[in-house]
Design an enzyme around this catalytic site. Sequence first.
Site, PDB file in Angstrom:
ATOM      1  N   ASP A 475       0.773  -1.243   0.000  1.00 32.94           N
ATOM      2  CA  ASP A 475       0.000   0.000   0.000  1.00 32.94           C
ATOM      3  C   ASP A 475       0.803   1.292   0.000  1.00 32.94           C
ATOM      4  O   ASP A 475       0.268   2.333   0.371  1.00 32.94           O
ATOM      5  CB  ASP A 475      -0.932   0.038   1.219  1.00 32.94           C
ATOM      6  CG  ASP A 475      -1.883  -1.135   1.303  1.00 32.94           C
ATOM      7  OD1 ASP A 475      -1.990  -1.884   0.335  1.00 32.94           O
ATOM      8  OD2 ASP A 475      -2.526  -1.291   2.359  1.00 32.94           O
ATOM      9  N   GLU A 552      -7.485  -3.510  -3.579  1.00 37.91           N
ATOM     10  CA  GLU A 552      -8.810  -3.166  -3.111  1.00 37.91           C
ATOM     11  C   GLU A 552      -9.169  -1.758  -3.619  1.00 37.91           C
ATOM     12  O   GLU A 552      -9.968  -1.615  -4.539  1.00 37.91           O
ATOM     13  CB  GLU A 552      -8.796  -3.211  -1.588  1.00 37.91           C
ATOM     14  CG  GLU A 552     -10.128  -3.136  -0.907  1.00 37.91           C
ATOM     15  CD  GLU A 552      -9.943  -3.361   0.595  1.00 37.91           C
ATOM     16  OE1 GLU A 552     -10.534  -4.301   1.122  1.00 37.91           O
ATOM     17  OE2 GLU A 552      -9.193  -2.590   1.214  1.00 37.91           O
ATOM     18  N   GLU A 556      -7.817   4.988  -4.327  1.00 36.44           N
ATOM     19  CA  GLU A 556      -6.648   5.535  -3.641  1.00 36.44           C
ATOM     20  C   GLU A 556      -5.412   5.412  -4.524  1.00 36.44           C
ATOM     21  O   GLU A 556      -4.483   6.215  -4.416  1.00 36.44           O
ATOM     22  CB  GLU A 556      -6.459   4.864  -2.285  1.00 36.44           C
ATOM     23  CG  GLU A 556      -7.511   5.324  -1.289  1.00 36.44           C
ATOM     24  CD  GLU A 556      -7.301   4.813   0.117  1.00 36.44           C
ATOM     25  OE1 GLU A 556      -7.158   5.631   1.039  1.00 36.44           O
ATOM     26  OE2 GLU A 556      -7.307   3.571   0.303  1.00 36.44           O
TER      27      GLU A 556
END
Length: 985
Positions: A475, A552, A556
């Site tokens: 991430d 996911e 973002e």
Amino acid sequence: MKPFSHRWRAPAAVLAVALVTTALSFTMLDPAGAAPLGAGSYATSRPAGGAAPVACAGVSANPRLYVTGNAPAGAVPTNDWWSSLLYKRDNASCQFSAPLHAHPMSFQPAGDGLGVSYTTTPTISGTPTTVGEYHYPYSREFTLGVAGLSSPDVKVDGWTDWTVSPYWAGNGRTLRATIGHGLPFVYAQVTGGNAVLSFPSTPAVWVNSGNRVGFTMRGHDYVAFAPTGATWTVSGTTITSTLAGRGYLSVALLPTTTSTPAAERTALADSYATYAHRHVTGTTVSWSFNQATSSVNATYAFATTAREGSGGGTVASLYPHQWKNLASGTPITPTYVSARGPMRTLVGVSSFTTAIRFNGVLPEVPAVATSTGADLTTLGTLLDQVANGDPLAGVGNDTYWTGKGLGRAARLAEIADQLGRTTQRDRMLSAIRTRLTDWFTASAGKTQRVFAYDAAWGTLVGYPASYGSDTELNDHHFHYGYFIAAAATLARFDPGWAAQSQYGAMVNLLIRDANSWQRSDTMFPFLRDFDIYAGHDWAAGHGAFGAGNNQESSSEGMNFANALIQWGIATGQPAVRDAGLFIYTTQAQAIQEYWFDSSDSNYPAAFGHSTVGMVWGDGGAYATWFSGEPEMIQGINLLPITGGSLYLGQRPSYVNTNWDELVRNNGGQPTVWPDVLWSFRALGSGGAGDAALAAWRANPGYPPEDGETRAHTFHWLRNVAALGTVDTSVTADTPLYAVFTKNGARTYVATNATANPVTVRFSDGRTLTVAGGRTATTGAFTWSGGGGVSNPPTGGPTDPPTSNPPTSNPPTSNPPTSNPPVGSNRLLVRSGGALSTSAGGAATTVTLAAANGNWDGTPHNPATFTLCGLRGPVSGTTAFQLHVDAGGAVAQGVQARVSYDPAGTGTFSRVETYAYFATDPVPGTEAYTQAAGLRSSSGTLAAMTGGCAKLEVWNAIGNAPTTVRVDATATEGRQSTVTVPFTVS
């Protein structure tokens, strides 16, 4: 609910993905202090208590343990579709890898060679209205190996932009294979024995002639090509060849089915045969931005080595986001089945180019409808509620939650600037500057708010880390995108801070870690998180799941790409801007295809959903890592809402489809993250913007999502409702623009990030002159205040500004320090999810959703209020006074929980749940205090060392909403407070 929590847990879906954990291994880098970079610095050793990447055996300290000497030098890539080959995290014996989903084929290495699979029938779980998944799982159809090969492991012998070459050695034999996205061939080189194709059952051989053998497994047709002069021997469940002693072969998967005529299958095999020994040995992407036409072109090139004969070219299969945007060339008719939808194939190409229209981004949507009148008053009041204090108070101290806080402050700064509220704007910018400067400064012994470079892994990790950003390298683009976006906003007002000689180089360092645009970068891999050929990011560093890698929150990822565009423009770095444009435009197409399937052509028909929360290497899931609620499954691919979110509205009718599924699956309107979902709905067609705004007006006390504020959501909804839908038919010759259409009338918007006026030209002939540092619009809107100019049409194609908006100046006051000393243990409950030592500007309320069940002791749709930065020893006990009101409703019970995180790490080690308070049915507030009694508690109190206190309030029983009074001033009285049990310093 925190996005991306519980990265160790399988998604909330029916079909579980097999995970195998290994022993944790933590290593420390050699201490070397801090490395200066401009005015900032980063640590060159992991801070005390910081965790290293976790892998089996010695991989944690040396990720090149499974890389051969032939592999490229420099930082190893992570976060790819094939990363589990070298990032051996979940293979207990540290030997091979998880399945590698390359498309159209999938692979899995074993001791005797490379397992090959082509799955065309999906497995589907769940129903069209529940959590569910679809997968095209790996299922071995044959193994490509060498007679007698018994390799103890597989290594990586090389990689290029979208290929990898695994390598086996054992018992005097070697095997080197090259596989990749879009390659219907497996290329191989062998030594020490005959090439062997071994099968789990007897294959159906349909041709065995000279150096070619064709066979079928599970209805799938393959052709194996040996060198000229070699032959194949078929014996039961094996097919072998000496390869005439020349040591190379290839195996091709054909895009044929059981209904394909034999003559067509043979013709395809013949066309592929031309390229069977032109092994792909390199792949490279390049991109360019044509600003005049607002087009991003990307060229995907293949380098080949002729093992025999001469000539170049290869066979390349394209994903939907590629073949739908081809600049030239026509794929052959047969298609491959894949988890991403039908793949179409070009035969005999050395490269292909996609051309994708870029429809612009903005720093923020313009205030065309909230610049005067009652709505301006509403927006101003909402802005006062959140912009008069420290916008970063109460946010978590890790990189993700710090990023969310920075993003929230940047949105407020942009709105305040548009409204001419320079004091509030400068307060937001000061808070951003202070927090970023803190993070961008390393020093000996600093353990919090510090970035540390890990030379072994070639990565930059921010500490405190979260959601596996340290132990799994997950991430980074999610977390750092918020930092970069906030820095871009700051750079427009304070270019000195953003100079490379100051803190701009540290911002670039974060970009380079997540997605370095420089192939020559010696510190970081090229485009770490972005899968060049698949067209989207991958979130997991190791990708060691049975279903492959996953992502996911595509939104973002887009926040990161938009941040690169904004930062590159604000700081005069066209290379950064163009990298952002490539990622943004490519991924916007991938999202429409793979997260949304807005053309209804890629998901299996039986799956039944119009969207997924997660994309996996072999499929997709209507699920998240952290929740099974439809609002979060769909909302996680929408947040954060920014001026870079307009790509979500490029297909307005699909927005309606997505919204309809949400309401259907949720059994009604959203109650979780309604602000994010309303903001998305506003981009839909048929009056969706007006409907979204009406929903906001009907429920103004909704709980904001953690990265949102009521001020920003109202600003977005009111203005998008006035502007209409995104118009993709018109482009402009600047990246900072947008075009909207409502009732047949277009509104043109452009932002000028330079100091001098510019004239923006739109593709339909309209021009718009924009003052330096301003946003301009056309349309019949009234404007007042700073931040932009709005002009009614003048009858011609050009609408020059007619007013002189205030210039944007960097803040001149001394910004507050990050997380200043709290100074008091009496905390006031504030709107926006904060606890604070300062009162609000005027009392308002936060609405608690009806319980509609018994939630005694279990938070259900709670309103959450947090403050971090607490320091001091334990002293006393928790006390609170919450002024609550159930109106005329009967049988209501409000409940509170207070939790403490001593070090601000995200772990609340002391949790106190109080008995619920039975409210009366008489209008007016009542005082709910700790005297109601402690219902339960866990853990023990510990001294605060920069820790956090959190208050959660919810309705435990009852069928009606209630309210909590917040933001009250001392003069107004009835202040809701929490007194924490510490002597706070």
